[in-house]
Design a protein around this motif. Structure first.
Motif, short mmCIF file in Angstrom:
data_model
loop_
_atom_site.label_atom_id
_atom_site.label_comp_id
_atom_site.label_asym_id
_atom_site.label_seq_id
_atom_site.Cartn_x
_atom_site.Cartn_y
_atom_site.Cartn_z
N MET A 1 0.83 -1.19 0.00
CA MET A 1 0.00 0.00 0.00
C MET A 1 0.87 1.26 0.00
SD MET A 1 -3.08 0.62 -0.43
CE MET A 1 -4.47 -0.22 0.22
N GLN A 2 1.95 1.22 0.75
CA GLN A 2 2.88 2.35 0.81
C GLN A 2 3.48 2.64 -0.56
OE1 GLN A 2 3.22 4.28 3.39
NE2 GLN A 2 4.79 5.60 2.51
N GLU A 3 3.77 1.57 -1.32
CA GLU A 3 4.32 1.74 -2.67
C GLU A 3 3.35 2.51 -3.56
OE1 GLU A 3 6.52 -1.79 -4.49
OE2 GLU A 3 5.30 -2.71 -2.91
N LYS A 4 2.06 2.22 -3.44
CA LYS A 4 1.05 2.92 -4.24
C LYS A 4 1.00 4.40 -3.88
CE LYS A 4 -2.12 -0.86 -5.33
NZ LYS A 4 -3.52 -1.29 -5.34
N ILE A 5 1.06 4.69 -2.61
CA ILE A 5 1.04 6.09 -2.15
C ILE A 5 2.24 6.85 -2.70
CG2 ILE A 5 1.24 7.58 -0.10
CD1 ILE A 5 -0.42 5.38 1.40
N LEU A 6 3.41 6.23 -2.63
CA LEU A 6 4.63 6.87 -3.14
C LEU A 6 4.55 7.12 -4.64
CD1 LEU A 6 7.34 4.89 -1.12
CD2 LEU A 6 6.64 7.28 -0.80
N LEU A 7 4.02 6.15 -5.38
CA LEU A 7 3.90 6.32 -6.83
C LEU A 7 2.88 7.41 -7.17
CD1 LEU A 7 4.70 5.64 -9.68
CD2 LEU A 7 3.17 3.66 -9.59
N ARG A 8 1.76 7.44 -6.45
CA ARG A 8 0.78 8.51 -6.69
C ARG A 8 1.42 9.88 -6.46
NH1 ARG A 8 -2.74 4.97 -3.70
NH2 ARG A 8 -4.12 3.92 -5.18
N ASN A 9 2.20 10.00 -5.40
CA ASN A 9 2.88 11.27 -5.12
C ASN A 9 3.88 11.62 -6.22
OD1 ASN A 9 1.44 11.72 -2.76
ND2 ASN A 9 2.97 10.74 -1.46
N LYS A 10 4.59 10.62 -6.72
CA LYS A 10 5.55 10.84 -7.81
C LYS A 10 4.83 11.37 -9.06
CE LYS A 10 8.53 8.29 -10.99
NZ LYS A 10 9.04 6.97 -11.38
N ILE A 11 3.70 10.75 -9.39
CA ILE A 11 2.94 11.16 -10.58
C ILE A 11 2.37 12.56 -10.39
CG2 ILE A 11 0.94 10.65 -12.05
CD1 ILE A 11 3.34 8.71 -12.45
N ARG A 12 1.86 12.86 -9.20
CA ARG A 12 1.35 14.22 -8.93
C ARG A 12 2.45 15.26 -9.13
NH1 ARG A 12 -1.31 11.55 -4.52
NH2 ARG A 12 -3.51 11.33 -5.04
N THR A 13 3.66 14.95 -8.68
CA THR A 13 4.81 15.86 -8.84
C THR A 13 5.13 16.04 -10.32
OG1 THR A 13 5.71 15.22 -6.70
CG2 THR A 13 7.24 16.22 -8.27
N LEU A 14 5.11 14.96 -11.08
CA LEU A 14 5.35 15.05 -12.53
C LEU A 14 4.29 15.93 -13.20
CD1 LEU A 14 6.28 11.36 -13.43
CD2 LEU A 14 7.79 13.34 -13.55
N LYS A 15 3.03 15.74 -12.82
CA LYS A 15 1.94 16.53 -13.43
C LYS A 15 2.13 18.03 -13.16
CE LYS A 15 -1.79 13.12 -13.41
NZ LYS A 15 -3.13 12.83 -12.91
N ARG A 16 2.60 18.35 -11.97
CA ARG A 16 2.76 19.77 -11.60
C ARG A 16 3.86 20.46 -12.40
NH1 ARG A 16 1.13 17.95 -6.31
NH2 ARG A 16 3.25 17.49 -5.71
N GLN A 17 4.69 19.71 -13.10
CA GLN A 17 5.75 20.30 -13.92
C GLN A 17 5.20 20.87 -15.23
OE1 GLN A 17 8.79 17.31 -14.37
NE2 GLN A 17 9.25 17.27 -12.19
N PHE A 18 3.94 20.61 -15.50
CA PHE A 18 3.31 21.07 -16.73
C PHE A 18 2.27 22.14 -16.43
CE2 PHE A 18 4.74 16.77 -17.54
CZ PHE A 18 5.30 16.85 -18.82
N THR A 19 2.16 23.11 -17.31
CA THR A 19 1.08 24.10 -17.19
C THR A 19 -0.21 23.46 -17.69
OG1 THR A 19 1.36 24.98 -19.42
CG2 THR A 19 2.71 25.98 -17.66
N GLN A 20 -1.33 24.10 -17.41
CA GLN A 20 -2.60 23.58 -17.92
C GLN A 20 -2.59 23.57 -19.45
OE1 GLN A 20 -5.16 22.26 -15.86
NE2 GLN A 20 -5.53 21.40 -17.88
N ALA A 21 -2.02 24.59 -20.05
CA ALA A 21 -1.95 24.66 -21.51
C ALA A 21 -1.12 23.50 -22.07
CB ALA A 21 -1.37 26.00 -21.96
N GLN A 22 -0.04 23.16 -21.39
CA GLN A 22 0.80 22.04 -21.84
C GLN A 22 0.05 20.71 -21.71
OE1 GLN A 22 4.10 22.97 -19.22
NE2 GLN A 22 5.42 23.49 -20.97
N LEU A 23 -0.67 20.52 -20.61
CA LEU A 23 -1.44 19.30 -20.43
C LEU A 23 -2.53 19.20 -21.49
CD1 LEU A 23 -1.78 19.02 -16.54
CD2 LEU A 23 -0.29 17.69 -18.03
N ASP A 24 -3.16 20.32 -21.80
CA ASP A 24 -4.19 20.33 -22.84
C ASP A 24 -3.59 19.98 -24.20
OD1 ASP A 24 -6.17 20.94 -21.01
OD2 ASP A 24 -6.16 23.09 -21.46
N GLU A 25 -2.40 20.48 -24.46
CA GLU A 25 -1.71 20.17 -25.72
C GLU A 25 -1.35 18.68 -25.79
OE1 GLU A 25 -0.19 20.81 -29.45
OE2 GLU A 25 -1.23 22.31 -28.24
#
Length: 177
Positions: A1-25
């Motif tokens: 379960m801890q592994e899943k939490i860590l991976l979710r946090n990693k993905i959230r951090t990756l997502k935050r590196q993009f602007t909304q316009a970049q994610l839309d693109e």
């Protein structure tokens, strides 16, 4: 379960590196893959999701498929563990529901075994088509009710991992886009 939490946090951090316009693109290339997918082309009834701002944007995709005569279904959260599926009739048909997700006000769709394809969001997917969700289990519980439906996981390329942690309740996808 801890592994899943860590991976979710990693993905959230990756997502935050993009602007909304970049994610839309980035969403546009995923949308093109979905629209040209043979399973989608041949489907009459498609379960989709109305995307949150950090997910692959499905808003225009949903309306595009609806305009092609496809029956579009969206989830509606009914309690802490369950979703029901409702028909989507257009953007006027949405209200803000649980977790800030736009949900349809249309009629409940009961013939869930008739769903041809389900497009499913995820925090991450791996090469074995395993899915990591947001942690509430809504989709996994629902997907167990429609085992014959073809399941397509939808995500950005940066969300794909070699391996993700899985549990006995996790439902594997048939394809990842």
């Amino acid at each position: 379960m801890q592994e899943k939490i860590l991976l979710r946090n990693k993905i959230r951090t990756l997502k935050r590196q993009f602007t909304q316009a970049q994610l839309d693109e980035l969403s546009l290339s995923v949308e093109r893959k979905v629209i040209s997918n043979q399973r989608i082309i041949n489907a009459d009834i498609i379960l989709m999701y109305y995307s949150l701002s950090d997910e692959v944007n499905t808003h225009s995709l949903i309306d595009n498929l609806l305009s092609q005569g496809k029956k579009i279904l969206l989830p509606y959260v009914i309690d802490e563990e369950n979703i029901e599926i409702r028909e989507y009739n257009g953007p006027y048909d949405l209200i803000q529901g649980a977790y800030g997700i736009m949900e349809p006000t249309g009629n409940s769709y009961c013939n869930i075994e008739d769903i041809d394809v389900a497009l499913i969001p995820g925090m991450s997917f791996d090469k074995d088509k395993n899915r990591l969700g947001r942690g509430k289990g809504y989709y996994d519980r629902f997907l167990k009710k429609i085992p014959k439906t073809y399941k397509i996981g939808v995500c950005f390329e940066f969300q794909k991992q070699d391996n993700i942690p899985t549990g006995k309740y996790d439902v594997r996808m048939d394809e990842i886009i």
